[in-house]
Design a protein around this motif. Sequence first.
Motif, PDB file in Angstrom:
ATOM      1  N   ARG A 113       0.828  -1.214   0.000  1.00  0.00           N
ATOM      2  CA  ARG A 113       0.000   0.000   0.000  1.00  0.00           C
ATOM      3  C   ARG A 113       0.858   1.258   0.000  1.00  0.00           C
ATOM      4  NH1 ARG A 113      -5.629  -0.652   1.907  1.00  0.00           N
ATOM      5  NH2 ARG A 113      -5.958  -2.888   2.128  1.00  0.00           N
ATOM      6  N   TRP A 114       1.973   1.242   0.701  1.00  0.00           N
ATOM      7  CA  TRP A 114       2.865   2.402   0.721  1.00  0.00           C
ATOM      8  C   TRP A 114       3.468   2.629  -0.657  1.00  0.00           C
ATOM      9  CZ3 TRP A 114       6.248   1.895   5.739  1.00  0.00           C
ATOM     10  CH2 TRP A 114       5.415   1.884   6.854  1.00  0.00           C
ATOM     11  N   ARG A 115       3.947   1.543  -1.275  1.00  0.00           N
ATOM     12  CA  ARG A 115       4.546   1.669  -2.610  1.00  0.00           C
ATOM     13  C   ARG A 115       3.524   2.156  -3.618  1.00  0.00           C
ATOM     14  NH1 ARG A 115       6.593  -3.831  -1.827  1.00  0.00           N
ATOM     15  NH2 ARG A 115       5.083  -4.358  -3.428  1.00  0.00           N
ATOM     16  N   ASP A 116       2.312   1.582  -3.568  1.00  0.00           N
ATOM     17  CA  ASP A 116       1.271   1.983  -4.514  1.00  0.00           C
ATOM     18  C   ASP A 116       0.877   3.441  -4.305  1.00  0.00           C
ATOM     19  OD1 ASP A 116       1.383  -0.568  -5.448  1.00  0.00           O
ATOM     20  OD2 ASP A 116      -0.515  -1.215  -4.554  1.00  0.00           O
ATOM     21  N   GLY A 117       0.777   3.857  -3.044  1.00  0.00           N
ATOM     22  CA  GLY A 117       0.443   5.252  -2.760  1.00  0.00           C
ATOM     23  C   GLY A 117       1.510   6.206  -3.269  1.00  0.00           C
ATOM     24  N   ALA A 118       2.774   5.846  -3.060  1.00  0.00           N
ATOM     25  CA  ALA A 118       3.875   6.689  -3.554  1.00  0.00           C
ATOM     26  C   ALA A 118       3.854   6.763  -5.078  1.00  0.00           C
ATOM     27  CB  ALA A 118       5.210   6.146  -3.065  1.00  0.00           C
ATOM     28  N   TYR A 119       3.562   5.646  -5.734  1.00  0.00           N
ATOM     29  CA  TYR A 119       3.513   5.662  -7.191  1.00  0.00           C
ATOM     30  C   TYR A 119       2.363   6.535  -7.683  1.00  0.00           C
ATOM     31  CZ  TYR A 119       3.152   4.278 -12.004  1.00  0.00           C
ATOM     32  OH  TYR A 119       3.072   4.317 -13.354  1.00  0.00           O
ATOM     33  N   ARG A 120       1.219   6.457  -7.026  1.00  0.00           N
ATOM     34  CA  ARG A 120       0.078   7.284  -7.444  1.00  0.00           C
ATOM     35  C   ARG A 120       0.393   8.771  -7.309  1.00  0.00           C
ATOM     36  NH1 ARG A 120      -2.865   3.440  -4.403  1.00  0.00           N
ATOM     37  NH2 ARG A 120      -3.660   1.845  -5.788  1.00  0.00           N
ATOM     38  N   VAL A 121       1.068   9.148  -6.211  1.00  0.00           N
ATOM     39  CA  VAL A 121       1.458  10.546  -6.020  1.00  0.00           C
ATOM     40  C   VAL A 121       2.420  10.974  -7.125  1.00  0.00           C
ATOM     41  CG1 VAL A 121       2.744  12.114  -4.510  1.00  0.00           C
ATOM     42  CG2 VAL A 121       1.042  10.568  -3.540  1.00  0.00           C
ATOM     43  N   LEU A 122       3.401  10.134  -7.425  1.00  0.00           N
ATOM     44  CA  LEU A 122       4.354  10.439  -8.488  1.00  0.00           C
ATOM     45  C   LEU A 122       3.646  10.573  -9.837  1.00  0.00           C
ATOM     46  CD1 LEU A 122       7.320  10.714  -9.449  1.00  0.00           C
ATOM     47  CD2 LEU A 122       7.288   8.250  -9.800  1.00  0.00           C
ATOM     48  N   ALA A 123       2.739   9.635 -10.144  1.00  0.00           N
ATOM     49  CA  ALA A 123       2.035   9.665 -11.428  1.00  0.00           C
ATOM     50  C   ALA A 123       1.152  10.912 -11.548  1.00  0.00           C
ATOM     51  CB  ALA A 123       1.207   8.398 -11.597  1.00  0.00           C
ATOM     52  N   ARG A 124       0.511  11.295 -10.457  1.00  0.00           N
ATOM     53  CA  ARG A 124      -0.379  12.450 -10.479  1.00  0.00           C
ATOM     54  C   ARG A 124       0.381  13.762 -10.662  1.00  0.00           C
ATOM     55  NH1 ARG A 124      -3.049  12.026  -5.349  1.00  0.00           N
ATOM     56  NH2 ARG A 124      -3.148   9.835  -5.807  1.00  0.00           N
ATOM     57  N   ASN A 125       1.601  13.841 -10.155  1.00  0.00           N
ATOM     58  CA  ASN A 125       2.349  15.098 -10.144  1.00  0.00           C
ATOM     59  C   ASN A 125       3.540  15.133 -11.084  1.00  0.00           C
ATOM     60  OD1 ASN A 125       0.906  16.504  -7.928  1.00  0.00           O
ATOM     61  ND2 ASN A 125       1.555  14.681  -6.805  1.00  0.00           N
ATOM     62  N   ARG A 126       3.708  14.131 -11.940  1.00  0.00           N
ATOM     63  CA  ARG A 126       4.929  14.046 -12.736  1.00  0.00           C
ATOM     64  C   ARG A 126       5.136  15.241 -13.655  1.00  0.00           C
ATOM     65  NH1 ARG A 126       1.353  10.413 -15.018  1.00  0.00           N
ATOM     66  NH2 ARG A 126       1.007  10.651 -17.251  1.00  0.00           N
ATOM     67  N   TYR A 127       4.094  15.757 -14.274  1.00  0.00           N
ATOM     68  CA  TYR A 127       4.277  16.896 -15.172  1.00  0.00           C
ATOM     69  C   TYR A 127       4.567  18.172 -14.389  1.00  0.00           C
ATOM     70  CZ  TYR A 127       2.466  13.897 -18.843  1.00  0.00           C
ATOM     71  OH  TYR A 127       2.278  12.883 -19.732  1.00  0.00           O
ATOM     72  N   ARG A 128       3.972  18.312 -13.225  1.00  0.00           N
ATOM     73  CA  ARG A 128       4.227  19.490 -12.395  1.00  0.00           C
ATOM     74  C   ARG A 128       5.664  19.488 -11.888  1.00  0.00           C
ATOM     75  NH1 ARG A 128       0.807  19.362  -7.476  1.00  0.00           N
ATOM     76  NH2 ARG A 128      -0.691  18.755  -9.050  1.00  0.00           N
ATOM     77  N   TRP A 129       6.163  18.329 -11.498  1.00  0.00           N
ATOM     78  CA  TRP A 129       7.509  18.242 -10.937  1.00  0.00           C
ATOM     79  C   TRP A 129       8.605  18.223 -11.997  1.00  0.00           C
ATOM     80  CZ3 TRP A 129       6.312  13.674  -7.141  1.00  0.00           C
ATOM     81  CH2 TRP A 129       5.502  14.145  -6.099  1.00  0.00           C
ATOM     82  N   PHE A 130       8.379  17.506 -13.089  1.00  0.00           N
ATOM     83  CA  PHE A 130       9.430  17.313 -14.088  1.00  0.00           C
ATOM     84  C   PHE A 130       9.176  18.055 -15.390  1.00  0.00           C
ATOM     85  CE2 PHE A 130       9.221  13.396 -11.509  1.00  0.00           C
ATOM     86  CZ  PHE A 130      10.431  13.532 -10.857  1.00  0.00           C
ATOM     87  N   GLY A 131       8.006  18.652 -15.546  1.00  0.00           N
ATOM     88  CA  GLY A 131       7.685  19.390 -16.753  1.00  0.00           C
ATOM     89  C   GLY A 131       7.206  18.488 -17.875  1.00  0.00           C
ATOM     90  N   ARG A 132       6.568  19.103 -18.844  1.00  0.00           N
ATOM     91  CA  ARG A 132       6.068  18.374 -20.003  1.00  0.00           C
ATOM     92  C   ARG A 132       6.741  18.962 -21.230  1.00  0.00           C
ATOM     93  NH1 ARG A 132      -0.061  16.685 -20.612  1.00  0.00           N
ATOM     94  NH2 ARG A 132       0.273  15.074 -22.145  1.00  0.00           N
ATOM     95  N   HIS A 133       7.253  18.096 -22.085  1.00  0.00           N
ATOM     96  CA  HIS A 133       8.008  18.556 -23.249  1.00  0.00           C
ATOM     97  C   HIS A 133       7.329  18.070 -24.525  1.00  0.00           C
ATOM     98  CE1 HIS A 133      11.144  19.685 -20.444  1.00  0.00           C
ATOM     99  NE2 HIS A 133      11.024  18.479 -19.899  1.00  0.00           N
ATOM    100  N   ASP A 134       7.392  18.903 -25.565  1.00  0.00           N
ATOM    101  CA  ASP A 134       6.799  18.541 -26.848  1.00  0.00           C
ATOM    102  C   ASP A 134       7.723  17.687 -27.693  1.00  0.00           C
ATOM    103  OD1 ASP A 134       4.460  19.948 -26.298  1.00  0.00           O
ATOM    104  OD2 ASP A 134       5.307  21.825 -27.056  1.00  0.00           O
ATOM    105  N   ALA A 135       9.016  17.702 -27.366  1.00  0.00           N
ATOM    106  CA  ALA A 135       9.989  16.942 -28.149  1.00  0.00           C
ATOM    107  C   ALA A 135      10.969  16.253 -27.208  1.00  0.00           C
ATOM    108  CB  ALA A 135      10.753  17.874 -29.095  1.00  0.00           C
ATOM    109  N   CYS A 136      11.601  15.215 -27.713  1.00  0.00           N
ATOM    110  CA  CYS A 136      12.600  14.487 -26.940  1.00  0.00           C
ATOM    111  C   CYS A 136      13.889  15.302 -26.858  1.00  0.00           C
ATOM    112  CB  CYS A 136      12.905  13.144 -27.591  1.00  0.00           C
ATOM    113  SG  CYS A 136      11.508  12.016 -27.563  1.00  0.00           S
TER     114      CYS A 136
END
Length: 136
Positions: A100-123
């Motif tokens: 449950r801890w691992r799954d919760g941490a993954y959900r938080v990461l998945a929900r916030n990934r663009y906010r934390w790491f940004g979203r890019h249009d190109a590689c």
Amino acid sequence: MSPRLLSLTIALLMFPQLAQTLYSPALADLAQRFALPASAASQAMSLYLLGFALGVLLWGRLADRVGRRPALLGGLSVFVLAALGGGWRLAAVLRVLPRRWRDGAYRVLARNRYRWFGRHDACFLPTPAQAARFLD
């Protein structure tokens, strides 16, 4: 079993054979490049296949016990952290944390990934100086 699930299962079962097919011809070159005996390079392939087989057994039993989705989310989060390399390889010890801890941490990461790491249009494309550091 639905045709879609059957197709996914067949595709997943092909990975170790595909990796072996791609990796085997390069064993001699890898051994030479890393100054290893040929037997050590061959053992790397054996260990990969053994690890894959043991992983199938482990995650299969875990999925039977807790369900497929939680097992996949937990395994995926551990894999992503471990695959990042460097200090993140220590993340493999997270396997001992409750699911449950691992799954919760993954959900938080998945929900916030663009906010934390940004979203890019190109590689990302390396500069010529960075590209020169890559192995041929």
